[in-house]
Write a protein that holds these residues in place. Structure first.
Motif, PDB file in Angstrom:
ATOM      1  N   LEU A  72     -30.261  28.206   4.740  1.00 40.63           N
ATOM      2  CA  LEU A  72     -29.094  27.695   3.771  1.00 40.63           C
ATOM      3  C   LEU A  72     -29.067  28.158   2.370  1.00 40.63           C
ATOM      4  CD1 LEU A  72     -27.420  25.093   2.927  1.00 40.63           C
ATOM      5  CD2 LEU A  72     -29.253  24.256   1.842  1.00 40.63           C
ATOM      6  N   ILE A  73     -27.681  28.810   2.173  1.00 38.43           N
ATOM      7  CA  ILE A  73     -27.272  29.464   0.955  1.00 38.43           C
ATOM      8  C   ILE A  73     -26.403  28.687   0.195  1.00 38.43           C
ATOM      9  CG2 ILE A  73     -25.834  31.442   0.043  1.00 38.43           C
ATOM     10  CD1 ILE A  73     -26.662  32.889   2.496  1.00 38.43           C
ATOM     11  N   THR A  74     -25.426  27.734   0.636  1.00 35.58           N
ATOM     12  CA  THR A  74     -24.562  27.031  -0.253  1.00 35.58           C
ATOM     13  C   THR A  74     -24.499  25.577   0.468  1.00 35.58           C
ATOM     14  OG1 THR A  74     -22.498  27.730   0.796  1.00 35.58           O
ATOM     15  CG2 THR A  74     -23.500  29.158  -1.291  1.00 35.58           C
ATOM     16  N   LEU A  75     -23.946  24.556  -0.326  1.00 40.00           N
ATOM     17  CA  LEU A  75     -23.716  23.346   0.367  1.00 40.00           C
ATOM     18  C   LEU A  75     -22.547  22.834  -0.822  1.00 40.00           C
ATOM     19  CD1 LEU A  75     -26.374  20.752  -0.426  1.00 40.00           C
ATOM     20  CD2 LEU A  75     -26.285  22.813  -1.523  1.00 40.00           C
ATOM     21  N   ALA A  76     -21.618  21.838   0.098  1.00 32.18           N
ATOM     22  CA  ALA A  76     -20.741  21.302  -0.639  1.00 32.18           C
ATOM     23  C   ALA A  76     -20.501  19.632   0.168  1.00 32.18           C
ATOM     24  CB  ALA A  76     -19.434  22.127  -0.747  1.00 32.18           C
ATOM     25  N   GLN A  77     -19.732  18.953  -0.534  1.00 31.58           N
ATOM     26  CA  GLN A  77     -19.289  17.626  -0.187  1.00 31.58           C
ATOM     27  C   GLN A  77     -17.729  17.789   0.064  1.00 31.58           C
ATOM     28  OE1 GLN A  77     -19.277  14.393  -2.790  1.00 31.58           O
ATOM     29  NE2 GLN A  77     -18.521  12.867  -1.240  1.00 31.58           N
ATOM     30  N   SER A  78     -17.486  17.253   1.521  1.00 30.76           N
ATOM     31  CA  SER A  78     -15.900  17.131   1.832  1.00 30.76           C
ATOM     32  C   SER A  78     -15.858  15.733   2.341  1.00 30.76           C
ATOM     33  CB  SER A  78     -15.702  18.113   2.770  1.00 30.76           C
ATOM     34  OG  SER A  78     -14.298  17.849   3.233  1.00 30.76           O
ATOM     35  N   GLN A  79     -15.286  14.905   1.552  1.00 28.21           N
ATOM     36  CA  GLN A  79     -15.097  13.490   1.749  1.00 28.21           C
ATOM     37  C   GLN A  79     -16.406  12.820   2.240  1.00 28.21           C
ATOM     38  OE1 GLN A  79     -12.337  11.852   1.258  1.00 28.21           O
ATOM     39  NE2 GLN A  79     -11.201  13.760   0.533  1.00 28.21           N
ATOM     40  N   ASP A  80     -16.379  12.296   3.623  1.00 30.12           N
ATOM     41  CA  ASP A  80     -17.872  11.813   3.989  1.00 30.12           C
ATOM     42  C   ASP A  80     -18.979  12.645   4.737  1.00 30.12           C
ATOM     43  OD1 ASP A  80     -16.971   9.251   3.224  1.00 30.12           O
ATOM     44  OD2 ASP A  80     -15.964   8.886   5.195  1.00 30.12           O
ATOM     45  N   LEU A  84     -22.647  22.701   5.176  1.00 30.27           N
ATOM     46  CA  LEU A  84     -23.527  23.615   4.872  1.00 30.27           C
ATOM     47  C   LEU A  84     -23.363  25.040   5.321  1.00 30.27           C
ATOM     48  CD1 LEU A  84     -26.707  21.767   5.971  1.00 30.27           C
ATOM     49  CD2 LEU A  84     -25.613  21.589   3.844  1.00 30.27           C
ATOM     50  N   GLU A  85     -23.483  26.064   4.466  1.00 22.40           N
ATOM     51  CA  GLU A  85     -23.346  27.604   5.000  1.00 22.40           C
ATOM     52  C   GLU A  85     -24.447  28.272   4.514  1.00 22.40           C
ATOM     53  OE1 GLU A  85     -19.650  28.507   2.583  1.00 22.40           O
ATOM     54  OE2 GLU A  85     -18.336  27.655   4.105  1.00 22.40           O
ATOM     55  N   GLY A  86     -24.594  29.242   5.557  1.00 24.73           N
ATOM     56  CA  GLY A  86     -25.758  30.293   5.325  1.00 24.73           C
ATOM     57  C   GLY A  86     -25.795  31.180   6.366  1.00 24.73           C
ATOM     58  N   VAL A  87     -27.125  31.580   6.807  1.00 26.53           N
ATOM     59  CA  VAL A  87     -27.262  32.577   7.887  1.00 26.53           C
ATOM     60  C   VAL A  87     -28.069  32.147   8.919  1.00 26.53           C
ATOM     61  CG1 VAL A  87     -28.083  34.907   8.428  1.00 26.53           C
ATOM     62  CG2 VAL A  87     -26.994  34.451   5.979  1.00 26.53           C
ATOM     63  N   ASP A  88     -27.680  32.307  10.336  1.00 25.86           N
ATOM     64  CA  ASP A  88     -28.526  31.956  11.302  1.00 25.86           C
ATOM     65  C   ASP A  88     -29.543  32.667  11.600  1.00 25.86           C
ATOM     66  OD1 ASP A  88     -27.404  33.770  12.535  1.00 25.86           O
ATOM     67  OD2 ASP A  88     -26.018  32.741  13.867  1.00 25.86           O
ATOM     68  N   ALA A  89     -30.360  32.420  12.524  1.00 28.19           N
ATOM     69  CA  ALA A  89     -31.456  33.105  13.146  1.00 28.19           C
ATOM     70  C   ALA A  89     -31.241  34.400  13.761  1.00 28.19           C
ATOM     71  CB  ALA A  89     -32.182  32.534  14.451  1.00 28.19           C
ATOM     72  N   ASP A  90     -29.998  34.739  13.858  1.00 30.84           N
ATOM     73  CA  ASP A  90     -29.493  36.078  14.419  1.00 30.84           C
ATOM     74  C   ASP A  90     -28.888  36.997  13.406  1.00 30.84           C
ATOM     75  OD1 ASP A  90     -30.183  35.795  17.145  1.00 30.84           O
ATOM     76  OD2 ASP A  90     -28.423  34.738  17.472  1.00 30.84           O
ATOM     77  N   ARG A  91     -28.905  36.371  11.748  1.00 26.33           N
ATOM     78  CA  ARG A  91     -28.508  36.837  10.889  1.00 26.33           C
ATOM     79  C   ARG A  91     -27.061  36.913  10.492  1.00 26.33           C
ATOM     80  NH1 ARG A  91     -31.833  42.503   9.936  1.00 26.33           N
ATOM     81  NH2 ARG A  91     -30.949  42.888  12.064  1.00 26.33           N
ATOM     82  N   ARG A  92     -26.217  36.109  11.259  1.00 21.68           N
ATOM     83  CA  ARG A  92     -24.926  36.017  11.139  1.00 21.68           C
ATOM     84  C   ARG A  92     -24.461  34.633  10.338  1.00 21.68           C
ATOM     85  NH1 ARG A  92     -23.313  35.491  17.395  1.00 21.68           N
ATOM     86  NH2 ARG A  92     -24.870  33.621  17.016  1.00 21.68           N
ATOM     87  N   PRO A  93     -23.296  34.883   9.578  1.00 23.47           N
ATOM     88  CA  PRO A  93     -23.072  33.837   8.837  1.00 23.47           C
ATOM     89  C   PRO A  93     -22.568  32.358   9.827  1.00 23.47           C
ATOM     90  CG  PRO A  93     -21.126  35.542   9.090  1.00 23.47           C
ATOM     91  CD  PRO A  93     -22.655  36.046   9.604  1.00 23.47           C
ATOM     92  N   ALA A  94     -23.026  31.448   9.300  1.00 24.98           N
ATOM     93  CA  ALA A  94     -22.564  30.264  10.055  1.00 24.98           C
ATOM     94  C   ALA A  94     -22.316  29.056   9.167  1.00 24.98           C
ATOM     95  CB  ALA A  94     -23.751  29.908  11.152  1.00 24.98           C
ATOM     96  N   ALA A 198     -33.643  28.111   2.012  1.00 22.54           N
ATOM     97  CA  ALA A 198     -34.746  27.126   2.914  1.00 22.54           C
ATOM     98  C   ALA A 198     -34.221  27.045   4.204  1.00 22.54           C
ATOM     99  CB  ALA A 198     -35.314  25.936   2.715  1.00 22.54           C
ATOM    100  N   TRP A 199     -35.002  27.271   5.320  1.00 23.14           N
ATOM    101  CA  TRP A 199     -34.403  26.900   6.635  1.00 23.14           C
ATOM    102  C   TRP A 199     -34.143  25.563   6.983  1.00 23.14           C
ATOM    103  CZ3 TRP A 199     -32.646  31.071   9.661  1.00 23.14           C
ATOM    104  CH2 TRP A 199     -33.264  32.266   9.410  1.00 23.14           C
ATOM    105  N   LEU A 200     -33.377  25.341   7.862  1.00 21.30           N
ATOM    106  CA  LEU A 200     -33.045  24.004   8.428  1.00 21.30           C
ATOM    107  C   LEU A 200     -33.011  24.301  10.060  1.00 21.30           C
ATOM    108  CD1 LEU A 200     -29.915  23.217   9.396  1.00 21.30           C
ATOM    109  CD2 LEU A 200     -29.527  23.543   7.036  1.00 21.30           C
ATOM    110  N   VAL A 201     -33.264  23.173  10.741  1.00 20.08           N
ATOM    111  CA  VAL A 201     -33.030  23.047  12.071  1.00 20.08           C
ATOM    112  C   VAL A 201     -31.940  21.750  12.467  1.00 20.08           C
ATOM    113  CG1 VAL A 201     -33.861  22.798  14.518  1.00 20.08           C
ATOM    114  CG2 VAL A 201     -35.292  24.121  12.585  1.00 20.08           C
ATOM    115  N   ALA A 202     -31.067  22.099  13.211  1.00 19.10           N
ATOM    116  CA  ALA A 202     -30.067  20.955  13.439  1.00 19.10           C
ATOM    117  C   ALA A 202     -30.198  21.044  15.027  1.00 19.10           C
ATOM    118  CB  ALA A 202     -28.516  21.621  12.879  1.00 19.10           C
TER     119      ALA A 202
END
Length: 294
Positions: A72-80, A84-94, A198-202
């Motif tokens: 996780l790098i950034t997060l924001a609210q959009s209505q409901d 979350l934006e960040g880098v995945d396990a392959d080091r690619r933006p997601a 920090a990392w998260l798993v979805a």
């Protein structure tokens, strides 16, 4: 998987039972000729194949994507939703859109025999747009100096203003609200056991293309370190991925920087160089030019 003929027979059996339950004859009147019989047989086969294709499409749609690991790098609210934006396990933006998160606050302490259902009905009538739910919970004071007490946990949809709901509670009930006013994104981080960097798993994510995903809040598990122990559930969540872009600097010809006030900035200041710092070093993207520094 079973052969096509067996799956068709199984689907036909389901349709047969459905018709019988609904009072529809399982078989129509017998065809008056062999031609009619052949036509009916062809239509039945086409119907069977159509049902099979629909079933296969449904199974393909509902197949779950592999779990998404996101730094996780950034997060924001959009209505409901929470984005979350960040880098995945392959080091690619997601990008991950999380739905179903419901912020909450507490009211109380209240009597042990309080009726949460009646309280919820009162609050729903007073604030119908908030999609309120009220549950009775037991909580202990932060420092643990008191015995556990009974509180009402008031949850609402993400896009509704919590301050409006707090005022309604104060008007309806004598017990005071508590833990109200916590910023929504901070509440999300706490409830999801997350922090910046920090990392998260979805799990059960649906991909919308171009590394854009969506899932429910119940399927997100954060792996932030324990602030008292500085430990992680899995060693891989202790690492920080290599971030490609670390810093960007625009150097104007005048040598000024962004600390200058707007009155001191010249609108005709030309760009001397643009430097990009990455994990591989520093790259100078442009030297000189006629562009204007903003």
């Amino acid at each position: 998987p079973p052969p096509l003929s067996k799956r068709c027979a199984s689907l036909q059996s389901i349709v047969h039972r459905s018709h019988s339950i609904q009072g529809v004859p399982a078989q129509g009147p017998k065809p008056s000729s062999a031609k009619h019989a052949s036509s009916s047989s062809t239509q039945a086969k086409k119907g069977c194949i159509g049902l099979l294709l629909d079933t296969l499409r449904s199974e393909a749609i509902t197949m779950a994507q592999p779990p998404l690991e996101l730094f996780l790098i950034t997060l924001a609210q959009s209505q409901d939703d929470v984005v979350l934006e960040g880098v995945d396990a392959d080091r690619r933006p997601a990008r991950l859109v999380v739905s179903g998160f419901r912020p909450h606050f507490y009211v109380g302490p209240v009597a042990d025999d309080v009726d949460a259902t009646n309280r919820q009905a009162d609050l729903c009538r007073a604030a119908p747009a908030h999609a309120v739910s009220v549950t009775k919970v037991t909580r202990t004071f932060l420092c643990g100096i008191h015995e556990p007490r009974t509180y009402l946990r008031v949850a609402h949809r993400c896009g509704a203003a919590q301050s409006t709901l707090v005022r309604k509670c104060e008007q309806l009930w004598a017990e005071p609200p508590c833990e109200d006013g916590v910023p929504l994104l901070r509440r999300f981080l706490v409830e999801t056991h997350l922090s910046g960097g920090a990392w998260l798993v979805a799990r059960n994510v649906a991909e919308a293309g171009d590394r854009r995903y969506r899932c429910a809040h119940a399927d997100v598990a954060g792996h932030a370190p324990d602030p008292l122990r500085q430990t992680f559930a899995a060693p891989r969540f202790a690492s920080i991925p290599d971030l490609k872009v670390l810093a960007l600097r625009v150097e104007p010809a005048s040598g000024r920087d962004d600390a200058w006030s707007d009155a001191d900035k010249s609108s005709k200041d030309s760009i001397a160089a643009v430097a990009l710092a990455t994990s591989d070093g520093v790259d100078v993207l442009a030297v000189g030019g006629r562009g204007e520094a903003l």
